[in-house]
Motif scaffolding. Structure first.
Motif, PDB file in Angstrom:
ATOM      1  N   LEU A 110       0.801  -0.910  -0.089  1.00 45.78           N
ATOM      2  CA  LEU A 110      -0.077  -0.121   0.259  1.00 45.78           C
ATOM      3  C   LEU A 110       1.202   1.127   0.042  1.00 45.78           C
ATOM      4  O   LEU A 110       0.432   1.929  -0.584  1.00 45.78           O
ATOM      5  CB  LEU A 110      -1.168   0.158   1.089  1.00 45.78           C
ATOM      6  CG  LEU A 110      -2.373  -1.057   1.099  1.00 45.78           C
ATOM      7  CD1 LEU A 110      -2.836  -0.990   2.067  1.00 45.78           C
ATOM      8  CD2 LEU A 110      -3.203  -0.543   0.207  1.00 45.78           C
ATOM      9  N   LEU A 111       2.072   1.298   0.651  1.00 44.40           N
ATOM     10  CA  LEU A 111       3.057   2.309   0.675  1.00 44.40           C
ATOM     11  C   LEU A 111       3.357   2.824  -0.504  1.00 44.40           C
ATOM     12  O   LEU A 111       3.173   4.114  -0.759  1.00 44.40           O
ATOM     13  CB  LEU A 111       4.179   2.960   1.973  1.00 44.40           C
ATOM     14  CG  LEU A 111       3.621   2.321   3.324  1.00 44.40           C
ATOM     15  CD1 LEU A 111       4.837   1.389   3.484  1.00 44.40           C
ATOM     16  CD2 LEU A 111       3.801   3.717   3.302  1.00 44.40           C
ATOM     17  N   GLN A 112       3.530   1.692  -1.249  1.00 41.68           N
ATOM     18  CA  GLN A 112       4.207   1.795  -2.560  1.00 41.68           C
ATOM     19  C   GLN A 112       3.353   1.984  -3.882  1.00 41.68           C
ATOM     20  O   GLN A 112       3.486   2.765  -4.693  1.00 41.68           O
ATOM     21  CB  GLN A 112       5.610   0.316  -2.960  1.00 41.68           C
ATOM     22  CG  GLN A 112       6.162   0.006  -1.787  1.00 41.68           C
ATOM     23  CD  GLN A 112       7.142  -0.858  -2.235  1.00 41.68           C
ATOM     24  OE1 GLN A 112       6.905  -1.838  -3.037  1.00 41.68           O
ATOM     25  NE2 GLN A 112       8.133  -1.890  -1.596  1.00 41.68           N
ATOM     26  N   LEU A 151      -8.983  -9.088   8.401  1.00 43.37           N
ATOM     27  CA  LEU A 151     -10.450  -7.950   7.859  1.00 43.37           C
ATOM     28  C   LEU A 151     -11.512  -8.495   6.892  1.00 43.37           C
ATOM     29  O   LEU A 151     -10.952  -9.523   6.264  1.00 43.37           O
ATOM     30  CB  LEU A 151      -9.897  -6.755   6.600  1.00 43.37           C
ATOM     31  CG  LEU A 151      -8.627  -5.461   7.306  1.00 43.37           C
ATOM     32  CD1 LEU A 151      -8.155  -4.347   6.593  1.00 43.37           C
ATOM     33  CD2 LEU A 151      -9.323  -4.918   8.479  1.00 43.37           C
ATOM     34  N   PRO A 152     -12.679  -7.730   6.725  1.00 41.69           N
ATOM     35  CA  PRO A 152     -13.894  -8.714   6.145  1.00 41.69           C
ATOM     36  C   PRO A 152     -13.091  -8.524   4.577  1.00 41.69           C
ATOM     37  O   PRO A 152     -12.584  -7.482   3.971  1.00 41.69           O
ATOM     38  CB  PRO A 152     -14.766  -7.794   6.385  1.00 41.69           C
ATOM     39  CG  PRO A 152     -14.820  -7.551   7.567  1.00 41.69           C
ATOM     40  CD  PRO A 152     -13.481  -6.887   7.233  1.00 41.69           C
ATOM     41  N   ALA A 153     -13.131  -9.460   3.877  1.00 43.80           N
ATOM     42  CA  ALA A 153     -13.438 -10.092   2.865  1.00 43.80           C
ATOM     43  C   ALA A 153     -14.040  -8.134   1.773  1.00 43.80           C
ATOM     44  O   ALA A 153     -15.023  -8.257   2.156  1.00 43.80           O
ATOM     45  CB  ALA A 153     -13.836 -10.843   1.353  1.00 43.80           C
ATOM     46  N   GLY A 154     -13.544  -7.587   0.756  1.00 39.71           N
ATOM     47  CA  GLY A 154     -12.929  -6.549  -0.147  1.00 39.71           C
ATOM     48  C   GLY A 154     -13.250  -5.259   0.753  1.00 39.71           C
ATOM     49  O   GLY A 154     -13.658  -3.838   0.466  1.00 39.71           O
ATOM     50  N   THR A 155     -12.862  -5.512   1.844  1.00 38.08           N
ATOM     51  CA  THR A 155     -12.631  -4.311   2.233  1.00 38.08           C
ATOM     52  C   THR A 155     -11.495  -3.711   2.248  1.00 38.08           C
ATOM     53  O   THR A 155     -12.066  -1.937   1.859  1.00 38.08           O
ATOM     54  CB  THR A 155     -12.288  -4.216   4.335  1.00 38.08           C
ATOM     55  OG1 THR A 155     -12.338  -5.482   5.057  1.00 38.08           O
ATOM     56  CG2 THR A 155     -11.552  -3.092   4.499  1.00 38.08           C
ATOM     57  N   LEU A 156     -10.700  -3.321   1.481  1.00 37.35           N
ATOM     58  CA  LEU A 156      -9.729  -3.034   0.452  1.00 37.35           C
ATOM     59  C   LEU A 156     -10.038  -2.772  -0.884  1.00 37.35           C
ATOM     60  O   LEU A 156     -10.142  -1.252  -1.549  1.00 37.35           O
ATOM     61  CB  LEU A 156      -7.866  -3.382   0.349  1.00 37.35           C
ATOM     62  CG  LEU A 156      -7.166  -3.156   2.308  1.00 37.35           C
ATOM     63  CD1 LEU A 156      -6.248  -3.459   2.180  1.00 37.35           C
ATOM     64  CD2 LEU A 156      -7.512  -1.586   2.582  1.00 37.35           C
ATOM     65  N   ASN A 157     -10.121  -4.012  -1.507  1.00 33.29           N
ATOM     66  CA  ASN A 157     -10.810  -3.921  -3.298  1.00 33.29           C
ATOM     67  C   ASN A 157     -11.854  -2.963  -3.609  1.00 33.29           C
ATOM     68  O   ASN A 157     -12.069  -2.181  -3.475  1.00 33.29           O
ATOM     69  CB  ASN A 157     -11.477  -5.035  -3.222  1.00 33.29           C
ATOM     70  CG  ASN A 157     -10.190  -6.322  -3.470  1.00 33.29           C
ATOM     71  OD1 ASN A 157      -8.864  -5.871  -3.568  1.00 33.29           O
ATOM     72  ND2 ASN A 157     -10.303  -7.449  -3.011  1.00 33.29           N
ATOM     73  N   ASP A 169      -8.135   4.911  -5.958  1.00 40.45           N
ATOM     74  CA  ASP A 169      -7.198   5.090  -5.386  1.00 40.45           C
ATOM     75  C   ASP A 169      -6.935   6.244  -4.228  1.00 40.45           C
ATOM     76  O   ASP A 169      -6.326   6.231  -3.287  1.00 40.45           O
ATOM     77  CB  ASP A 169      -6.517   5.467  -6.418  1.00 40.45           C
ATOM     78  CG  ASP A 169      -5.835   4.113  -7.697  1.00 40.45           C
ATOM     79  OD1 ASP A 169      -5.999   2.963  -7.318  1.00 40.45           O
ATOM     80  OD2 ASP A 169      -5.931   3.704  -8.466  1.00 40.45           O
ATOM     81  N   GLN A 170      -7.721   7.144  -4.515  1.00 36.92           N
ATOM     82  CA  GLN A 170      -7.630   8.396  -3.517  1.00 36.92           C
ATOM     83  C   GLN A 170      -8.100   7.355  -2.160  1.00 36.92           C
ATOM     84  O   GLN A 170      -7.159   8.322  -1.424  1.00 36.92           O
ATOM     85  CB  GLN A 170      -8.255   9.315  -4.026  1.00 36.92           C
ATOM     86  CG  GLN A 170      -8.067  10.903  -2.997  1.00 36.92           C
ATOM     87  CD  GLN A 170      -7.304  11.119  -3.254  1.00 36.92           C
ATOM     88  OE1 GLN A 170      -6.182  11.114  -3.885  1.00 36.92           O
ATOM     89  NE2 GLN A 170      -6.755  11.294  -1.924  1.00 36.92           N
ATOM     90  N   GLN A 171      -9.315   7.186  -2.352  1.00 36.71           N
ATOM     91  CA  GLN A 171      -8.809   6.643  -0.773  1.00 36.71           C
ATOM     92  C   GLN A 171      -7.974   5.382  -0.298  1.00 36.71           C
ATOM     93  O   GLN A 171      -7.915   4.922   1.115  1.00 36.71           O
ATOM     94  CB  GLN A 171     -10.795   5.994  -0.825  1.00 36.71           C
ATOM     95  CG  GLN A 171     -11.900   6.227  -1.325  1.00 36.71           C
ATOM     96  CD  GLN A 171     -13.682   6.150  -1.574  1.00 36.71           C
ATOM     97  OE1 GLN A 171     -13.765   5.023  -1.722  1.00 36.71           O
ATOM     98  NE2 GLN A 171     -14.222   5.663  -1.092  1.00 36.71           N
ATOM     99  N   LYS A 172      -7.465   5.086  -0.981  1.00 37.10           N
ATOM    100  CA  LYS A 172      -5.912   3.716  -0.491  1.00 37.10           C
ATOM    101  C   LYS A 172      -5.075   4.450  -0.268  1.00 37.10           C
ATOM    102  O   LYS A 172      -4.862   4.494   0.804  1.00 37.10           O
ATOM    103  CB  LYS A 172      -5.886   2.864  -1.334  1.00 37.10           C
ATOM    104  CG  LYS A 172      -6.652   2.218  -1.562  1.00 37.10           C
ATOM    105  CD  LYS A 172      -6.102   1.094  -2.863  1.00 37.10           C
ATOM    106  CE  LYS A 172      -6.933  -0.274  -3.329  1.00 37.10           C
ATOM    107  NZ  LYS A 172      -6.554  -0.996  -4.042  1.00 37.10           N
ATOM    108  N   THR A 173      -5.177   5.702  -1.235  1.00 37.10           N
ATOM    109  CA  THR A 173      -4.077   6.433  -0.452  1.00 37.10           C
ATOM    110  C   THR A 173      -4.483   7.651   0.970  1.00 37.10           C
ATOM    111  O   THR A 173      -3.348   7.224   2.279  1.00 37.10           O
ATOM    112  CB  THR A 173      -3.637   8.024  -1.315  1.00 37.10           C
ATOM    113  OG1 THR A 173      -3.508   7.529  -2.227  1.00 37.10           O
ATOM    114  CG2 THR A 173      -2.663   9.177  -0.615  1.00 37.10           C
TER     115      THR A 173
END
Length: 260
Positions: free
Chosen positions: A62-64, A98-104, A108-112
């Motif tokens: 995630l950092l990269q 984490l529950p499935a799909g939490t990050l997917n 991109d902006q939300q991951k940042t």
């Protein structure tokens, strides 16, 4: 031809040795003075710290992918007046929980924003974690209600708790502590309210707003009824139209009967 060896007195021999040592001393001193001073150690990068610690593969990805690793490195290379950085790093098992799909489900902006929520733009050694001013501002930004508030508390028994309004986590250990960077391992991914919390209800109207609204309703009820061009009210005009219509209908019926 024979060479004559003249024995040297002990005093003369001692003087010759001392002169030889004194003549060599400036050279040694000059060599020592010209040796370059060791270069200061380069600041640790967040990538190096987490790679050495192991078990932080997902957070490193995630950092990269969000380029936050480079951003942190550039900040550490900046002026010392920046104050340093504190990073709360969740290990791989925290992401697996984490529950499935939490990050997917994130853009991109939300991951940042999620990664930035784990970074504080100030140096916070362990001894200062129980005295921070809450809510603590992370690099994600706004600490307002329903945004990115982060609260840190200590129970007095060397346990540091972190609350986001969505999850409650604890600081497990210190992975690295240098002059400008502190990295802590936390037992959960810090999910911010802005991305995972319930919608924030609209604030209740203040007494002043309720009074203003009530005054507006009363003024509307007291407003005069609009009049027609003939000076009658709209309701009176309507009654007149209905009466006229009834009269016309009666005349028509009478005429039909007269014709019969």
């Amino acid at each position: 031809m024979q060479m004559l060896l003249i024995p040297m007195a002990p005093q003369v021999a001692a003087f010759a040795v001392a002169a030889l040592l004194l003549s060599a001393a400036p050279l040694a001193h000059g060599q020592a003075a010209s040796a370059p001073a060791p270069a200061p150690a380069a600041p640790k990068t967040i990538t190096a710290v987490l790679t050495k610690a192991g078990q932080f593969t997902k957070f490193l990805q995630l950092l990269q992918s969000t380029q936050e690793a480079d951003q942190i490195t550039n900040q550490l290379k900046g002026k010392k007046s920046n104050g340093g950085l504190t990073v709360f790093a969740p290990p791989d098992n925290a992401f697996s929980a984490l529950p499935a799909g939490t990050l997917n489900a994130l853009s991109d902006q939300q991951k940042t924003s999620l990664v930035q929520f784990h970074v504080v733009a100030q140096l916070l050694p362990m001894a200062q974690l129980d005295t921070v001013s809450n809510p603590l501002r992370t690099q994600a930004g706004d600490t307002g209600r329903g945004k990115y508030p982060l609260n840190i508390t200590s129970d007095g028994a060397q346990q540091v708790n972190i609350s986001t309004g969505v999850v409650n986590a604890t600081v497990d250990s210190t992975l690295y502590s240098g002059d400008r960077l502190v990295v802590y391992q936390v037992n959960k991914v810090l999910l911010p309210w802005a991305l995972y919390g319930p919608p924030v209800p609209a604030p209740a109207p203040s007494p002043a707003d309720r009074k203003k609204k009530k005054a507006g309703v009363a003024a509307e009820a007291d407003a005069p009824v609009a009049e027609t061009a003939a000076g009658t009210t709209a309701s009176e005009a309507g009654e007149g139209m209905r009466a006229g219509g009834a009269l016309v209908a009666a005349v028509v019926v009478a005429a039909m009967c007269w014709g019969m």
